[in-house]
Structures are given as structure tokens and as C-alpha cells.
Design an enzyme around this catalytic site. Structure first.
Site, PDB file in Angstrom:
ATOM      1  N   ARG A 233      41.541  30.861  42.944  1.00 29.29           N
ATOM      2  CA  ARG A 233      40.838  29.832  42.177  1.00 29.29           C
ATOM      3  C   ARG A 233      41.404  28.474  42.596  1.00 29.29           C
ATOM      4  NH1 ARG A 233      37.467  32.935  41.470  1.00 29.29           N
ATOM      5  NH2 ARG A 233      36.517  33.698  39.547  1.00 29.29           N
ATOM      6  N   GLU A 262      35.169  22.542  42.972  1.00 30.54           N
ATOM      7  CA  GLU A 262      34.063  23.205  43.675  1.00 30.54           C
ATOM      8  C   GLU A 262      32.775  23.256  42.870  1.00 30.54           C
ATOM      9  OE1 GLU A 262      35.857  27.202  44.224  1.00 30.54           O
ATOM     10  OE2 GLU A 262      34.161  27.954  43.057  1.00 30.54           O
ATOM     11  N   HIS A 294      33.489  29.629  48.698  1.00 35.85           N
ATOM     12  CA  HIS A 294      33.607  30.721  47.712  1.00 35.85           C
ATOM     13  C   HIS A 294      32.733  31.919  48.120  1.00 35.85           C
ATOM     14  CE1 HIS A 294      34.980  31.385  43.330  1.00 35.85           C
ATOM     15  NE2 HIS A 294      34.820  32.559  43.919  1.00 35.85           N
TER      16      HIS A 294
HETATM   17  P1  NAI Z   1      44.044  41.284  39.210  1.00 40.78           P
HETATM   18  O1  NAI Z   1      43.995  41.022  37.734  1.00 40.78           O
HETATM   19  O2  NAI Z   1      43.888  42.684  39.693  1.00 40.78           O
HETATM   20  O3  NAI Z   1      45.421  40.722  39.795  1.00 40.78           O
HETATM   21  C1  NAI Z   1      45.955  39.486  39.485  1.00 40.78           C
HETATM   22  C2  NAI Z   1      47.474  39.620  39.554  1.00 40.78           C
HETATM   23  O4  NAI Z   1      48.027  38.310  39.367  1.00 40.78           O
HETATM   24  C3  NAI Z   1      48.060  40.527  38.467  1.00 40.78           C
HETATM   25  O5  NAI Z   1      48.902  41.516  39.048  1.00 40.78           O
HETATM   26  C4  NAI Z   1      48.880  39.570  37.584  1.00 40.78           C
HETATM   27  O6  NAI Z   1      50.044  40.175  37.076  1.00 40.78           O
HETATM   28  C5  NAI Z   1      49.212  38.460  38.571  1.00 40.78           C
HETATM   29  N1  NAI Z   1      49.558  37.183  37.965  1.00 40.78           N
HETATM   30  C6  NAI Z   1      49.113  36.663  36.793  1.00 40.78           C
HETATM   31  N2  NAI Z   1      49.678  35.445  36.597  1.00 40.78           N
HETATM   32  C7  NAI Z   1      50.471  35.210  37.677  1.00 40.78           C
HETATM   33  C8  NAI Z   1      51.293  34.128  38.074  1.00 40.78           C
HETATM   34  N3  NAI Z   1      51.414  33.031  37.307  1.00 40.78           N
HETATM   35  N4  NAI Z   1      51.970  34.224  39.228  1.00 40.78           N
HETATM   36  C9  NAI Z   1      51.851  35.320  40.016  1.00 40.78           C
HETATM   37  N5  NAI Z   1      51.088  36.383  39.705  1.00 40.78           N
HETATM   38  C10 NAI Z   1      50.391  36.326  38.539  1.00 40.78           C
HETATM   39  O7  NAI Z   1      42.941  40.324  39.853  1.00 40.78           O
HETATM   40  P2  NAI Z   1      42.252  40.470  41.276  1.00 40.78           P
HETATM   41  O8  NAI Z   1      41.025  41.285  41.155  1.00 40.78           O
HETATM   42  O9  NAI Z   1      43.256  40.822  42.280  1.00 40.78           O
HETATM   43  O10 NAI Z   1      41.751  38.963  41.509  1.00 40.78           O
HETATM   44  C11 NAI Z   1      42.659  37.901  41.696  1.00 40.78           C
HETATM   45  C12 NAI Z   1      41.914  36.598  41.629  1.00 40.78           C
HETATM   46  O11 NAI Z   1      41.032  36.508  42.744  1.00 40.78           O
HETATM   47  C13 NAI Z   1      40.988  36.453  40.417  1.00 40.78           C
HETATM   48  O12 NAI Z   1      41.698  35.942  39.305  1.00 40.78           O
HETATM   49  C14 NAI Z   1      39.948  35.506  40.900  1.00 40.78           C
HETATM   50  O13 NAI Z   1      40.331  34.204  40.499  1.00 40.78           O
HETATM   51  C15 NAI Z   1      39.998  35.611  42.419  1.00 40.78           C
HETATM   52  N6  NAI Z   1      38.754  36.104  42.998  1.00 40.78           N
HETATM   53  C16 NAI Z   1      38.186  35.390  44.022  1.00 40.78           C
HETATM   54  C17 NAI Z   1      37.017  35.823  44.610  1.00 40.78           C
HETATM   55  C18 NAI Z   1      36.383  35.091  45.734  1.00 40.78           C
HETATM   56  O14 NAI Z   1      35.198  35.333  46.044  1.00 40.78           O
HETATM   57  N7  NAI Z   1      37.065  34.191  46.409  1.00 40.78           N
HETATM   58  C19 NAI Z   1      36.337  37.037  44.128  1.00 40.78           C
HETATM   59  C20 NAI Z   1      37.064  37.752  43.107  1.00 40.78           C
HETATM   60  C21 NAI Z   1      38.218  37.274  42.545  1.00 40.78           C
END
Ligand code: NAI
Length: 329
Positions: A233, A262, A294
Site C-alpha cells: 500500500r 494513487e 496497482h
Molecule cells: P497477510 O495478512 O497475509 O499478511 C500481512 C502480514 O503483515 C502479516 O503476517 C502481518 O503479521 C504482517 N504485519 C502487520 N503489520 C506489520 C508491520 N507493522 N510490520 C511488519 N509486518 C506487519 O496479507 P497479504 O495477503 O500477504 O497482503 C499483504 C498486503 O498486500 C495487503 O495488506 C495489501 O495491502 C497488499 N496487496 C496488494 C495487491 C496489489 O495488487 N498490489 C493485491 C493484494 C494485496
């Protein structure tokens, strides 16, 4: 379930209409983004379906409640654009698609890394102009480099696995990780990750704690000439600090699929407009910066899964049921 889609594009119509053959809901598609100015369009709908840049703040949710909307279905994983507390208070369900294809985003992340490293974005244009000079195109081997993954969730883990396959040493920072890492991945403190990584990739959600986690101070702690990638993000990164880091050459290469402002730019064709965002303009002007709009999620498999999970969430809602994995409120 009569549902209005906001921020709809042709691919939404294609994938949702196909998947809807199994559900037979009434789906209406609206190009407009949801905001306080467009919320009146929701009159007469039981549910709305929104995407990453729709504004689902308290004011909007109050209006939705007044119009009888019972369900907000996010067709994405991140939910930083929704006031969950307001939705809970007003008894409106919120669902999302927590995992549609972490591989899609991880593969795009590594595509950014590879393109930047071997300067493919430059080489492509050069060869089209019959310029076969290799000047400036030198890259590095990923094999043996240290990659730092911030956020070891679904996408972070997939990215780590690809990088391990390339022969990288992988270190991770995740203060609240649910999963134990594989034996090839080491958990470290944020400072250790910043100080030791040749490549840093962001995969954590945007929260009040993680906002601007990449700032002047954290950039200062990074290795010289670091490669920084953000497909998570935009708000995780202070763009002005990153510009300073690029100008001082602390940051050697920057790959972004997301950008903090964005919502004013991405998903629209602005090629005939005068760019009003000077920070974005400065970023795209660097030869060692690669920005995509994105599109990390944008694969056939992911779009199919998004449509299937979103419609299933609406079906559960219609039956007054919920799924703890996909319902946020
Ligand atoms: P997820 O929930 O499986 O993993 C996120 C991880 O980040 C978790 O293990 C959590 O413990 C950790 N986390 C939370 N706060 C943190 C911090 N302050 N410092 C370090 N780690 C922290 O989520 P997933 O599916 O892996 O997605 C991650 C991010 O990817 C989403 O939040 C979304 O913003 C982004 N995303 C981007 C997309 C794109 O098209 N570019 C598509 C889908 C998601």
C-alpha cells in the site's frame, strides 16, 4: 441480492458476470468511485461492492445505512479505505477477499525487481531505436544477495519462496506473524533487516502503526544502493523521503505498484491530462524508478477467485450467515 459495483472496469463486468451464472444476483456496474458525492447512487440496493480506492468512511457508511444497504463487499484484500468501526456500530456487514492469489502479487513483485535490476524498461526502448549499446545496463546477480521481506503473510511468504529459488538469503520482519517461517528464512528486527538487505520488499498492511514506515530515518539505516520495492500500500512509504533517498543515491532502485496518492491517478487513462502531482512526476522521472499502476493482483486466476469469493460472501449475507475468514464486520 441486488448489488451495485463501484469503480467498475470491463474486467469486473466480464469476470463477475461469468461467475454470477452460479448465483443469479442482480449486479449493476457503475464506473464512478464511491464517495460522499456518489453515495446517493446506492438507493434501492441491498449490497455494494467496492475496490481499493473507494472511500468508505463514516459519513458514507451513515448514508448507506439510511438507504438500507446491509452489506459492503470488498473485492480486494486490503481494507484500509473502510471505517470498520462505523460499519460495526451501524450493523452493516463488511466482507473481503483475503486471499485470491498471493502468487500473482509475489510474481509481480519479483518482476519489478528483475526489470529494475537488468534495466529491461530501458533496454526495451533502446533496441526499438536500434540502439544496442549496453552502457548503463549492468545489473547484479540475485544469487547470494540478502532480501528483506517486511510482512511475512501470504504474499510475503510467496515472494520469499521465489527469492529463495533465485539463491537469495531471505530475512523477514513481522512483529505479529501467524506462521513460523520455513527453515531457510530468518526472522530479524526491523533495524537488522534495514541494515543488512540488498533488496527490501514491503508486504504488510497499511495501518496507523505501519504508515510511513519507510521514512527518512529508516532509509538512513538501509544499505547504500538498496533496491526498495512496494507492492503493498502506498501509505507505507513517505514518497518525499524516498525522493531524497534516490537523489542522495542511498536508494539505488525503486519499484512501486502502489503510491500514497494513487486514488487520484491509478486505474484511469490520464495520458492527455497535465500531471498535477509533482511528487509522482518527480518519481517517474528517475531512470532507476519503475512504477506500475496497482496491477499486482491482475491475473486471470486472481480475477476468477475474486469474483467467486465476493459472490460467495454476498450469498452468505443473503442467508444471514458469515465466514470468519472473509467477514470483517
Ligand atoms: P497477510 O495478512 O497475509 O499478511 C500481512 C502480514 O503483515 C502479516 O503476517 C502481518 O503479521 C504482517 N504485519 C502487520 N503489520 C506489520 C508491520 N507493522 N510490520 C511488519 N509486518 C506487519 O496479507 P497479504 O495477503 O500477504 O497482503 C499483504 C498486503 O498486500 C495487503 O495488506 C495489501 O495491502 C497488499 N496487496 C496488494 C495487491 C496489489 O495488487 N498490489 C493485491 C493484494 C494485496
Amino acid at each position: 441480492m441486488k448489488t451495485l459495483f463501484f469503480s467498475s472496469k470491463s474486467h469486473d463486468i466480464t469476470y463477475f458476470t461469468k461467475q454470477n451464472a452460479d448465483y443469479n444476483f442482480t449486479l449493476d456496474f457503475q464506473e464512478a468511485r464511491l464517495s460522499i458525492d456518489t453515495v446517493a447512487l446506492c438507493q434501492g440496493y441491498e449490497a455494494i461492492c467496492v475496490f481499493v480506492n473507494d472511500q468508505v468512511n463514516k459519513q458514507v457508511i451513515e448514508q448507506l445505512k439510511g438507504m438500507g444497504v446491509k452489506h459492503i463487499a470488498l473485492r480486494c484484500a486490503g481494507f484500509n479505505n473502510v471505517d470498520l468501526q462505523a460499519a460495526k456500530q451501524l450493523g452493516i456487514n463488511v466482507s473481503r477477499v483475503p486471499a485470491y492469489s498471493p502468487e500473482a502479487v509475489a510474481e509481480h513483485t519479483v518482476a519489478l525487481m528483475m526489470t529494475l535490476n537488468r534495466k529491461l524498461h530501458k533496454a526495451y526502448n533502446r533496441v526499438r531505436e536500434n540502439n544496442f549499446s549496453l552502457n548503463g545496463l549492468i545489473g547484479f546477480n540475485f544469487h547470494g544477495k540478502t532480501a528483506g521481506i517486511i510482512g511475512y503473510g501470504k504474499i510475503g511468504r510467496c515472494t520469499a519462496n521465489i527469492l529463495l529459488g533465485l539463491g537469495c538469503k531471505v530475512i523477514c520482519y513481522d512483529p505479529i506473524a501467524q506462521d513460523t517461517p520455513s527453515k531457510d528464512v530468518t526472522f530479524v528486527s526491523l533495524d537488522t533487516l534495514l541494515a543488512n538487505s540488498d533488496i527490501i520488499s514491503l508486504h504488510c498492511p497499511l495501518t496507523s502503526e505501519s504508515q510511513y514506515m519507510i521514512n527518512d530515518d529508516s532509509i538512513h539505516k538501509m544499505k547504500d544502493d538498496v533496491m526498495l520495492i512496494n507492492t503493498s500500500r502506498g501509505g507505507l512509504v513517505d514518497s518525499k523521503a524516498v525522493i531524497r533517498g534516490l537523489k542522495s543515491r542511498k536508494i539505488g532502485q525503486l519499484g512501486l505498484d502502489v503510491y500514497e496518492m494513487e486514488s487520484d491517478l491509478f486505474f484511469e487513462d490520464k495520458s492527455w491530462e497535465i500531471m498535477q502531482d509533482d511528487v509522482f512526476d518527480r518519481l517517474v522521472g528517475f531512470p532507476n524508478v519503475l512504477i506500475t499502476g496497482h496491477q499486482g493482483f491482475f491475473t486471470h486466476e486472481a480475477l476468477q477467485q475474486i469474483a467467486q469469493t465476493t459472490l460467495n460472501n454476498l450469498a452468505l449475507m443473503a442467508k444471514k450467515q458469515s465466514d470468519p475468514n472473509t467477514f470483517l464486520a
